[in-house]
Design a protein around this motif. Structure first.
Motif, PDB file in Angstrom:
ATOM      1  N   TRP A 195       0.839  -1.205   0.000  1.00  0.00           N
ATOM      2  CA  TRP A 195       0.000   0.000   0.000  1.00  0.00           C
ATOM      3  C   TRP A 195       0.881   1.264   0.000  1.00  0.00           C
ATOM      4  N   CYS A 248      -9.322   3.547   2.287  1.00  0.00           N
ATOM      5  CA  CYS A 248      -7.911   3.907   2.137  1.00  0.00           C
ATOM      6  C   CYS A 248      -7.613   5.174   2.938  1.00  0.00           C
ATOM      7  N   ASP A 251      -6.877   8.252   0.297  1.00  0.00           N
ATOM      8  CA  ASP A 251      -7.863   8.859  -0.605  1.00  0.00           C
ATOM      9  C   ASP A 251      -9.309   8.497  -0.287  1.00  0.00           C
ATOM     10  N   CYS A 268      -5.995  -0.780  -1.926  1.00  0.00           N
ATOM     11  CA  CYS A 268      -6.737   0.348  -2.487  1.00  0.00           C
ATOM     12  C   CYS A 268      -6.856   0.142  -3.992  1.00  0.00           C
ATOM     13  N   GLU A 271      -5.303   3.269  -6.108  1.00  0.00           N
ATOM     14  CA  GLU A 271      -3.856   3.547  -6.111  1.00  0.00           C
ATOM     15  C   GLU A 271      -3.001   2.310  -6.345  1.00  0.00           C
TER      16      GLU A 271
HETATM   17 ZN    ZN Z   1      -5.960   4.876  -1.862  1.00  0.00          ZN
END
Ligand code: ZN
Length: 292
Positions: A195, A248, A251, A268, A271
């Motif tokens: 991540w 997330c 975002d 996520c 992303e």
């Molecule tokens: Zn994200």
């Protein structure tokens, strides 16, 4: 589950409190945790010696022992300890004090000493070193095969990492979890590293771009540093969001859930996209979490 930071806390505890104390008794009656050694074998080998150094690679601890006369120099076999899925080391002092290192837990360690003890050394001063392990998946054995492990995740160099992370065509998360390639990363650290690096857990190792490899390496180092400083793998930024409905932290997009590398995985979808053209190469993820 203990990952590199938790296992390092156990090693540090042993190095600080359990060395140079003569072993006068060993409880190795749990033949499962002590396999392949039958009950009594570790007791026979270790009694009279003392621990003289504590090492770790990845999630494996190994302890040097003295000659049979208990002298300060090494000379005995190495005692390997793996904390498994729930292992914790407790070291007690002659005064009854209890110090601990290893898995995060919700039980009282002093009470757990009786309940969850799977292996213990008793020292001449009356104190003990105990492996507490509710799930009983830990392991204690003589002369563990450290050579079967890849370089420690905290020590791996950028060049080693590049080779180890890009070889072959498996999901990158499976590679991060493969202790024979890079040792010390477990499920939570892997999700956090991917991540932080904005890389899909399902991306194929051989398809990673140099930029992705660099981001993964930097994330590995910073995630390990942060987890060690904050007290364990559970302190990562994405960890609290690894549940249905979790979003997330960067975002706010709902995380998706799937099984990657045989383990429960959260990421996520905005992303951590797969590179173009790779979508069809992977089993579809479960999007159950998105609906929650
Ligand atoms: Zn994200």
């Amino acid at each position: 589950m203990p990952e590199l930071p938790e296992v390092e806390s156990a090693r540090r505890l042993i190095a600080g409190q359990a060395l140079h104390r003569r072993i006068v008794d060993v409880d190795d009656s749990d033949g499962y945790v002590g396999r392949p050694h039958p009950p009594g074998e570790l007791r026979g080998v270790l009694t009279g010696r003392s621990l003289v150094a504590a090492h770790r690679r990845g999630k494996t601890i190994w302890l040097e022992t003295s000659a049979a006369d208990g002298s300060a120099a090494a000379g005995g076999p190495e005692l390997g300890i793996h904390l498994g899925m729930s292992g914790l080391i407790a070291v007690t002092g002659p005064d009854g004090s209890v110090a601990e290192g290893g898995d995060r837990h919700r039980y009282d360690v002093r009470a757990g000493l009786g309940k969850w003890s799977r292996f213990s050394l008793t020292f001449a001063d009356g104190g003990r070193l105990v492996l507490l392990d509710p799930r009983r998946l830990g392991r204690v054995r003589l002369n563990p095969d450290i050579g079967a492990l890849g370089p420690d995740a905290g020590q791996v160099t950028p060049a080693q990492f590049r080779t180890l992370i890009t070889k072959g065509a498996v999901a990158v998360k499976a590679r991060l979890l493969d202790q024979s390639k890079i040792a010390g990363v477990g499920n939570l650290l892997a999700d956090e590293i991917l991540w932080q690096a904005r890389v899909s857990p399902r991306a194929r190792t051989g398809s990673l771009s140099p930029a992705q490899v660099s981001r993964l390496y930097r994330a590995l180092k910073s995630v390990l540093e942060s987890a060690s400083a904050k007290g364990g793998a559970h302190t990562g930024d994405i960890i609290a969001a690894r549940h249905p409905g979790g979003t997330c932290p960067r975002d706010g997009v709902p995380l998706v859930h799937g099984t990657v590398g045989g383990r429960s995985t959260w990421w996520c979808p905005r992303e951590q996209k797969l590179p173009p053209g790779q979508q069809d190469l992977q089993a579809p993820a479960s999007y159950a979490a998105r609906a929650a």
